[in-house]
Write an enzyme that holds these catalytic residues in place. Structure first.
Site, mmCIF file in Angstrom:
data_model
loop_
_atom_site.group_PDB
_atom_site.id
_atom_site.type_symbol
_atom_site.label_atom_id
_atom_site.label_comp_id
_atom_site.label_asym_id
_atom_site.label_seq_id
_atom_site.Cartn_x
_atom_site.Cartn_y
_atom_site.Cartn_z
ATOM 1 N N GLU A 181 1.590 7.118 -5.726
ATOM 2 C CA GLU A 181 0.186 7.385 -6.031
ATOM 3 C C GLU A 181 -0.568 7.752 -4.756
ATOM 4 O O GLU A 181 -0.384 7.089 -3.737
ATOM 5 C CB GLU A 181 -0.446 6.155 -6.699
ATOM 6 C CG GLU A 181 0.192 5.815 -8.041
ATOM 7 C CD GLU A 181 -0.478 4.634 -8.739
ATOM 8 O OE1 GLU A 181 -1.519 4.136 -8.239
ATOM 9 O OE2 GLU A 181 0.031 4.208 -9.786
ATOM 10 N N ARG A 236 3.298 -0.888 -13.493
ATOM 11 C CA ARG A 236 3.602 -0.223 -12.232
ATOM 12 C C ARG A 236 4.572 0.917 -12.512
ATOM 13 O O ARG A 236 5.521 0.769 -13.290
ATOM 14 C CB ARG A 236 4.229 -1.197 -11.223
ATOM 15 C CG ARG A 236 3.237 -2.196 -10.625
ATOM 16 C CD ARG A 236 2.218 -1.503 -9.744
ATOM 17 N NE ARG A 236 1.291 -2.426 -9.094
ATOM 18 C CZ ARG A 236 0.114 -2.778 -9.581
ATOM 19 N NH1 ARG A 236 -0.273 -2.333 -10.767
ATOM 20 N NH2 ARG A 236 -0.678 -3.591 -8.906
ATOM 21 N N HIS A 252 -4.534 5.614 -12.781
ATOM 22 C CA HIS A 252 -4.514 4.188 -12.457
ATOM 23 C C HIS A 252 -5.917 3.593 -12.573
ATOM 24 O O HIS A 252 -6.441 2.953 -11.649
ATOM 25 C CB HIS A 252 -3.951 3.953 -11.060
ATOM 26 C CG HIS A 252 -3.407 2.555 -10.880
ATOM 27 N ND1 HIS A 252 -2.454 2.236 -9.950
ATOM 28 C CD2 HIS A 252 -3.687 1.388 -11.527
ATOM 29 C CE1 HIS A 252 -2.180 0.939 -10.019
ATOM 30 N NE2 HIS A 252 -2.923 0.403 -10.973
#
Length: 320
Positions: A265, A236, A284
């Protein structure tokens, strides 16, 4: 017996849809819109939710009077308000085993691309500069290099196998995993991440984002890292202090970083990290393979079915 209703937030792999279609005890609906106001209008009489990365906040959960389970596709669950779940005594389950191989492979992909200077050599050939090869910075081997795996859950344990396959020396920091387990898998347990960093050529983060781990990797950790080391983060973004990371990439000790996750994000186009040449970035997607999607969707849907049939759930996080 009335049918149970499942809300699937954002489209999922066909394997999950087929599993639900094969069970006559369920009605389900797939929705594209994950705006909280829209979800509140949909969730009131829903028994189960299948969710990926959409946010599920307290306002939405509060109106879910029939809800019994939230089945999350993936391992992290910082997109879901855990306190709200606790207040309503709801169950949260994850697909813990689905993405371990994909993320571990992505870490190796980043380490190899960085160490072998893939982008530089690729553009050299495509730009007709083949004969400039001896003028370019040299690559390095990952053989016999020290790597620290911070966090030794399923992903960390999948990663160590791949690191050992490249004959790397693997050190592991995880206060919740015993020395016996780590050594059995070929690693060396360490008790201090900061103390160990000074001897590591590479560090790979697999740390969940919690109140305790927010900005865990800050200036005080970077200053201890070995000059020329590489940092990879597929956990993360919030576990790293980004300001300190940028300084470490500009001024040392980091020679490069591989990032798949970010504090916010999608990452903003004016984010200073985008201007650095010694950073490899992916959006991601470390977990996002065809195989992972197939496994995770099947697991997520199966947990919804298991709860209705009063069977033990797979990878339950909480029900209190």
């Amino acid at each position: 017996m009335s049918k149970k209703k499942i809300l699937i937030i954002k489209p999922i792999h066909e394997a999950g849809i087929e599993l639900l279609k094969s069970n006559s005890n369920y009605d389900f609906e797939v929705v594209e819109n994950d705006d909280p106001k829209f979800l509140k209008s949909k969730i009131k009489d829903i028994d189960g939710i299948s969710i990926r990365t959409s946010k599920l906040n307290a306002d939405v959960i509060d109106v879910a009077n029939s809800l019994k389970i939230i089945s999350r596709h993936g391992v992290g669950y910082d997109n879901i308000d855990l306190e709200a779940l606790k207040q309503k005594n709801l169950t949260l389950a994850i697909t813990a085993t689905a993405n371990a191989v994909a993320v571990a492979e992505h870490v190796m992909f980043m380490l190899l691309n960085i160490s072998k200077r893939k982008n530089m050599y690729d553009s050299t050939v495509k730009e007709g500069k083949f004969n400039d090869r001896n003028k370019l910075p040299k690559t390095v081997e990952i053989w016999d290099k020290n790597i620290l795996i911070a966090g030794f859950g399923r992903i960390g344990q999948a990663l160590i196998k791949r690191c050992l396959g490249f004959e790397m020396k693997v050190f592991v920091y995880d206060p919740f995993v015993s020395k016996d387990i780590i050594e059995k898998l070929g690693g060396i347990k360490v008790d201090s991440m900061e103390e160990t960093c000074k001897d590591m050529d590479a560090i790979s983060l697999h740390i969940p984002l919690t109140v305790e781990t927010a900005n865990l990797i800050d200036a005080s950790v970077f200053i201890e890292m070995k000059q020329g080391s590489v940092l990879v983060n597929t956990s993360r973004g919030g576990v790293i202090d980004q300001g300190a990371l940028i300084d470490a990439l500009k001024l040392g000790p980091l020679s490069a970083a591989g990032l798949d996750v970010y504090a916010e994000e999608p990452i903003h186009l004016d984010d200073p990290i985008l201007k650095l040449k010694n950073v490899m970035l992916t959006p991601h997607v470390a977990w996002l393979t065809r195989e992972t999607l197939n496994r995770s969707i099947a697991l997520a849907v199966e947990n919804c079915v298991r709860l209705r049939d009063k069977q033990d759930l797979l990878y339950q996080v909480s029900n209190n």
